[in-house]
Design an enzyme around this catalytic site. Sequence first.
Site, PDB file in Angstrom:
ATOM      1  N   GLU A 307      46.165  33.372  39.686  1.00 15.83           N
ATOM      2  CA  GLU A 307      44.945  32.576  39.526  1.00 15.83           C
ATOM      3  C   GLU A 307      44.872  31.927  38.146  1.00 15.83           C
ATOM      4  OE1 GLU A 307      41.811  35.403  40.618  1.00 15.83           O
ATOM      5  OE2 GLU A 307      42.043  34.805  42.706  1.00 15.83           O
ATOM      6  N   ASP A 381      42.007  40.276  49.478  1.00 13.69           N
ATOM      7  CA  ASP A 381      41.125  40.427  48.313  1.00 13.69           C
ATOM      8  C   ASP A 381      39.854  41.198  48.626  1.00 13.69           C
ATOM      9  OD1 ASP A 381      40.162  40.218  45.796  1.00 13.69           O
ATOM     10  OD2 ASP A 381      39.798  38.061  45.817  1.00 13.69           O
ATOM     11  N   GLU A 409      31.684  42.477  45.696  1.00 14.95           N
ATOM     12  CA  GLU A 409      31.895  41.029  45.701  1.00 14.95           C
ATOM     13  C   GLU A 409      31.813  40.433  47.109  1.00 14.95           C
ATOM     14  OE1 GLU A 409      35.580  39.863  43.861  1.00 14.95           O
ATOM     15  OE2 GLU A 409      35.339  37.768  44.432  1.00 14.95           O
TER      16      GLU A 409
HETATM   17  C1  GCU Z   1      39.039  37.986  43.039  1.00 14.45           C
HETATM   18  C2  GCU Z   1      37.809  37.629  42.258  1.00 14.45           C
HETATM   19  C3  GCU Z   1      38.154  37.110  40.900  1.00 14.45           C
HETATM   20  C4  GCU Z   1      39.065  38.099  40.192  1.00 14.45           C
HETATM   21  C5  GCU Z   1      40.278  38.378  41.051  1.00 14.45           C
HETATM   22  C6  GCU Z   1      41.191  39.446  40.498  1.00 14.45           C
HETATM   23  O1  GCU Z   1      39.749  36.826  43.369  1.00 14.45           O
HETATM   24  O2  GCU Z   1      37.064  36.685  42.953  1.00 14.45           O
HETATM   25  O3  GCU Z   1      36.966  36.903  40.189  1.00 14.45           O
HETATM   26  O4  GCU Z   1      39.441  37.627  38.955  1.00 14.45           O
HETATM   27  O5  GCU Z   1      39.862  38.828  42.307  1.00 14.45           O
HETATM   28  O6  GCU Z   1      41.215  40.519  41.064  1.00 14.45           O
HETATM   29  O7  GCU Z   1      41.891  39.223  39.533  1.00 14.45           O
END
Ligand code: GCU
Length: 714
Positions: A307, A381, A409
């Site tokens: 990400e 996730d 979440e």
């Molecule tokens: C999910 C979450 C993110 C977080 C990511 C992670 O995608 O929405 O906010 O950073 O998990 O576990 O790194």
Amino acid sequence: MKKAKLFFILTLLISVSVSAETGYDLWLRYNLVPNKRKLEEYRKVLSSIIVNGSSSTIVAAQAELLNGLSGLLGKKITISGSNTTVGDLIIGTNGIQPEIKSLLKADLAQLGSEGFLIKTIVRSGKNCIVITANEDAGVLYGSFHLLRLIQTGQPINNLNIVSAPKLKLRLLNHWDNLNRTVERGYAGFSIWNWHKLPTYMDKRYVDYARATASIGINGTVLTNVNANATVLTNPYLEKVAALANLFRTYGIKVYLTARFSAPVELGGLKTADPLDPEVQRWWKEKVDEIYKHVPDFGGFLVKANSEGQPGPQNYKRTHADGANMLADAVAPHGGIVMWRAFVYSDEVPEDRHKQAYNEFVPLDGKFRKNVLVQVKNGAIDFMPREPFHPLFGAMPQTQTMMEFQVTQEYLGQATTLVFLAPLFKEVLDSDTWRNGKGSTVGKIINGASQQQQLTGMAGVANIGNDFNWCGHPFAQANWYALGRLSWDASISSEQIADEWIRMTFSEEPKFLEPVKKIMLESREMYTQYTMPMGLHHLITYGSHYGPAPWVDKGQRPDWTNVYYHKADSIGLGFNRTSTGSNALGQYATEVQQQWGDPNTCDEKYLLWFHHVPWTFKLKSGRTLWDELCYDYYTGANRVKSLQEKWNLLKPFVDKERFEEVKMLLQIQYDEAIWWRNSCVLYFQTFSKMPIPAGYEKPDKTLEYYKSLKFPYAP
Ligand code: GCU
């Protein structure tokens, strides 16, 4: 007259605020034992404590017992040193009376460094309880355990409890930023007040440590996995040290997240290439500096090349290269690296489900001894329900640890009552079949099915600076459950709920039994009205709050929702079998057989692995479309009945928490209707089938639901 009135009002205000249940005390309320008979029994057994030792940990155990027992038993408890022979409770390790120590030698041998023993012995013709361990932290855990026995109404006349944790690392992962916002936090701001640290030590830090230690958690990662390198600078390390000094007393080690590009950002280097000697030197020096501040620093948690986070792949190196470089830096100090397997790339046109496995399995055996690969419970996730992650058991030469998400979440955030122990247990009890039948995920991570020296479980924390810490009064139970299961995964969800309710609310059976039922069915209920039958990722873009199955545009394809549900005129669901993405092929053969055929696949995973025609017949006899409507409507109705059940409990719960939960249940119900209507109306545009007779029609249009915006959702 006026004065008297003022006094009366003041007294009233004080008494109201004293008795108000804010939820701040969590499960450590220590109110007077309500059952008169039990109270008398406990009072007979306990009135004085002999304390051996003076370490800060022993002093903390003593303080907890003193506070806890005097509250629970409503009487004065006396404390004396080791020179006394008369006492009902003896605590200590090395300094403990030699005759007691030799008596308990055999038991002590099984305890390791954190386990404890609570045993009733006869001394000077009188029964007394001994809490002992090899290390002081064990005495603290044992003290909390004895208090829990009393809080939950257990007999304490003849105790013989030997308990040691099954996992070495039992951690909370705080996704807290230095500006006090919390990634996916729904309980206010971060409890770490970085600005005022290290001089100002908030009382909350002590209470956080007490609560955390009381459930056996022994480590805390203070910072967000989307890391900020600033925490590695000297002023921040001083703040970290202040927290570490306090937490040490409670057996809690401090860890930090490491931003992979820190050598460039802080050190001014041109690269963060893990094989570059300059970079390696930078990290070694940085780590030496950290250990000067925090001599027992636990180590790093790293999110890399995921990400948008920097990582070794920026330099054409592997995750193992990155992890090992940091591992070498912390190894001389006894530190560890937890390297996250939550990686996926928008440049790889592969099913996101498969990417972590594809990247990590070839690296099996390449990680240093002080590295653990931290794997989320499922491959996507933290969805309300995911099959277990295929990496568990697929890397026999690598130490893997569990990452659960305690913060909700994707499970209703802080407006929804969902008890997560059943979710955690479902994953831990899943059979990977990697080492034959019975090699469950739980046995992979605890080293029973797969040799590993380091073992662990982490939970992404749901803690913030809200009065009640977790936003929803029932969300506290998830923090509790994480701790209890990381100590011993064999404890049942029912037992965890039972303990937590008794300690947090009441042991009155008319309250206890219905609330236990509510908690135990809450996750199933939530899944039913949001993402039933293996549907996943139907949430709003960005905030992940509420339903939005229609999202078809995003920064990347796998941040859309149509990517996951694949609804079309034929049917619904993601074909992950060999005729589709074949993510199923990443599991052991037996597991593939279990889930490979839509006719025999457990229906809770049906749409996770199969694209199923709308007219497909389910076990209930209903078609897929009808079953989908059934789930959405039944799930939402269950929330209505949950509200009714809660209302009946009013006589057994304090006014504050009764009202709080009542209001939250109303939000939950409104959200359930919103989920139901949005999803049914949206999927209907594909199935083109009517909502079955007997179900009330949504009173709003799909366009209305699509137009809803929540720019300030947490
Ligand atoms: C999910 C979450 C993110 C977080 C990511 C992670 O995608 O929405 O906010 O950073 O998990 O576990 O790194």
